[in-house]
Design an enzyme around this catalytic site. Structure first.
Site, PDB file in Angstrom:
ATOM      1  N   HIS A  60       0.835  -1.210   0.000  1.00 22.24           N
ATOM      2  CA  HIS A  60       0.000   0.000   0.000  1.00 22.24           C
ATOM      3  C   HIS A  60       0.870   1.262   0.000  1.00 22.24           C
ATOM      4  O   HIS A  60       1.172   1.841   1.045  1.00 22.24           O
ATOM      5  CB  HIS A  60      -0.927  -0.020   1.218  1.00 22.24           C
ATOM      6  N   ARG A  64       2.445   8.450  -6.400  1.00 21.16           N
ATOM      7  CA  ARG A  64       2.018   9.717  -7.055  1.00 21.16           C
ATOM      8  C   ARG A  64       2.601   9.853  -8.473  1.00 21.16           C
ATOM      9  O   ARG A  64       2.123   9.254  -9.359  1.00 21.16           O
ATOM     10  CB  ARG A  64       2.404  10.939  -6.199  1.00 21.16           C
ATOM     11  N   HIS A 179     -10.694   0.421   0.486  1.00 15.28           N
ATOM     12  CA  HIS A 179     -10.684   1.455   1.512  1.00 15.28           C
ATOM     13  C   HIS A 179     -12.080   1.389   2.122  1.00 15.28           C
ATOM     14  O   HIS A 179     -13.059   1.780   1.490  1.00 15.28           O
ATOM     15  CB  HIS A 179     -10.397   2.833   0.919  1.00 15.28           C
ATOM     16  N   ASP A 300       0.767   2.628   3.783  1.00 12.86           N
ATOM     17  CA  ASP A 300      -0.101   3.706   3.268  1.00 12.86           C
ATOM     18  C   ASP A 300       0.696   5.012   3.163  1.00 12.86           C
ATOM     19  O   ASP A 300       0.221   6.083   3.553  1.00 12.86           O
ATOM     20  CB  ASP A 300      -1.361   3.903   4.114  1.00 12.86           C
ATOM     21  N   GLY A 317      -3.242  11.863   4.997  1.00 13.69           N
ATOM     22  CA  GLY A 317      -2.105  10.997   4.694  1.00 13.69           C
ATOM     23  C   GLY A 317      -0.777  11.682   4.956  1.00 13.69           C
ATOM     24  O   GLY A 317      -0.703  12.910   5.074  1.00 13.69           O
TER      25      GLY A 317
END
Ligand code: DOR
Ligand code: ZN
Ligand code: ZN
Length: 435
Positions: A60, A64, A179, A300, A317
């Site tokens: 996870h 980007r 999610h 994450d 995040g």
């Protein structure tokens, strides 16, 4: 031909340590054995006093790149990965452009080539059966669905969409990851402050979504995976469901250590979805790693610019790749979670669940290796991150256990705090489908 021996270290076998070395030829493990029995090599890496693990796997990660390159790009994100001991990461599809069709996936794969310091696999996201087939054929490793918001036009507002995706995932032998926050229980307006954010993401949103996913997993027989589990009640539901469904879950280091009280101190910097929870939730998830009911630890890693974190409506995040190993090994050194629980959750378990050739030190495997100094104490300093996001909710924490070297495909890419090679990672593709 290149060759590298790693000697004198304590080698992780899958259940414990042995005194053994590794002989690496090109990008493969040629032999595991006692130092003197290994063939001669161009370079010998002395791992005395260190732990030698299979390269960590993060299922996870948000790398980007593309339109979000100002937050992170392939080079910075995978540099952060190897600095944190991760040799394989799975990249999430909520990029811009998003990975919601085969063309976007193919373009992303092409773009990643030559820029990645670790091995990278990709998720795809869609609620169309036809597109799941195309995404699978283009090599996506798994599917992802965000139940809480629409990601560039793809939404899962109706249970039918979720079921369709789960059935397609089963048909194409992929895990389907969620999610899990039910939008029914989320605040309707965009939260303006960190405290607002907490109120608009209550635990029952997660619990309700998990209950729904269990029903769908049961009905479809799909391999369902719950991302970043944050609630005690959610875990209890999953534990019960494991008896007759193929459901797994992951926890992040932040949900294993931090609580919602940090929001008062850090504001937007601690905003994440799902949010940090109560002490009781944290304790239950920690127990889940220790008893194996939470199979996977995933970071994450979700970098944003500092401006996006500190302004109004903070983005959820934060980076996690470079803090995970230190934070998790500290839980081990304090006796909170056994070593086996942490290492399995970072290696064999994610590899098995996502059908990755990773997570094992054995002859014939790709030479992805992580060397960690278990004694080294250090203070988390985000200004030193390779990630573009130079902040962390773990900022200033004293931790024990530090990554000394990371080897990807037989190349030492990270050593003594520095990236020392060209990008050595490869793109990992999911199995082609026949039908
Ligand atoms: O905190 C989060 N950040 N949770 C998500 O689900 C998305 C992620 C992101 O992409 O920034
Ligand atoms: Zn998420
Ligand atoms: Zn995420």
């Amino acid at each position: 031909m290149s060759s590298l021996n790693i000697v004198n270290g304590k080698l992780w076998t899958g259940s414990g340590f042995v005194d053994a070395g590794i002989s690496i030829v090109d990008d493969w493990i040629a032999k595991i054995g006692k130092g003197p029995t290994l063939p001669k090599a161009e370079r010998v890496l002395n791992a005395k006093g260190k732990f030698v693990f299979p390269g960590f796997v993060d299922v996870h990660t948000h790398l980007r790149d593309a339109d979000y390159s100002y937050k992170e790009h392939f080079r910075s994100g995978t540099s952060a990965a190897v600095a944190g001991g991760f040799t394989t990461v799975l990249d999430m599809p909520n990029t811009s452009p998003p990975i919601t069709n085969a063309q976007a996936l193919k373009r992303r794969i092409r773009s990643a080539q030559g820029k990645i310091f670790c091995d990278v696999g990709f998720y795809g996201s869609t609620n169309s059966v036809e597109i799941t087939r195309e995404l699978a054929n283009a090599g996506c490793i798994a599917f992802k669905a965000y139940l809480h918001k629409t990601i560039n036009g793809v939404s899962f507002t109706s249970d039918e969409y979720i079921e369709t995706l789960a059935m397609a995932a089963k048909k194409f032998h992929r895990v389907v990851c969620f999610h899990a926050e039910d939008r029914k229980y989320l605040g309707r307006t965009e939260p303006k402050t960190a405290k607002d954010h907490l109120l608009t993401h209550p635990p029952k949103a997660e619990v309700s979504a998990i209950a729904k996913l269990i029903k769908i997993a049961k009905k479809t027989g799909a391999k369902v995976h719950v991302c970043h589990l944050s609630t005690k009640d959610g875990l209890n539901l999953i534990k019960k469901a494991k008896r007759n469904t193929d459901i797994t879950c992951e926890a992040t280091p932040h949900h294993l250590l931090l609580t919602e009280s940090l929001l008062t101190k850090l504001g937007g910097l601690a905003v994440v979805e799902p949010p940090l929870r109560s002490k009781e939730d944290v304790a239950t998830i920690v127990k889940g790693i220790a008893d194996g009911s939470v199979e996977i630890i995933a970071t994450d890693h979700a970098p944003h610019s500092l401006k996006e974190k500190l302004g109004k409506n903070p983005r959820p995040g934060f980076p996690g790749l470079e803090t995970a190993a230190g934070v998790l090994m500290t839980l081990v050194s304090k006796g909170i979670i056994p070593m086996g629980g942490i290492v399995s959750a970072l290696t064999t378990n994610p590899a098995r669940r996502f059908s990755l050739h990773a997570g094992k030190l054995a002859q014939g495997e790709r030479a992805n290796v992580t060397i960690l100094d278990p004694q080294k104490k250090w203070k988390i300093d985000p200004s030193k991150f390779y990630s573009k996001a130079k902040y962390s909710p773990f900022d200033g924490m004293e931790v024990q256990g530090r990554i000394m070297a990371t080897i990807v495909g037989g190349k030492v890419v990270f050593e003594d705090g520095q990236i020392i090679s060209e990008p050595a990672g490869k793109v990992v593709l999911g199995k082609q489908i026949r039908s």
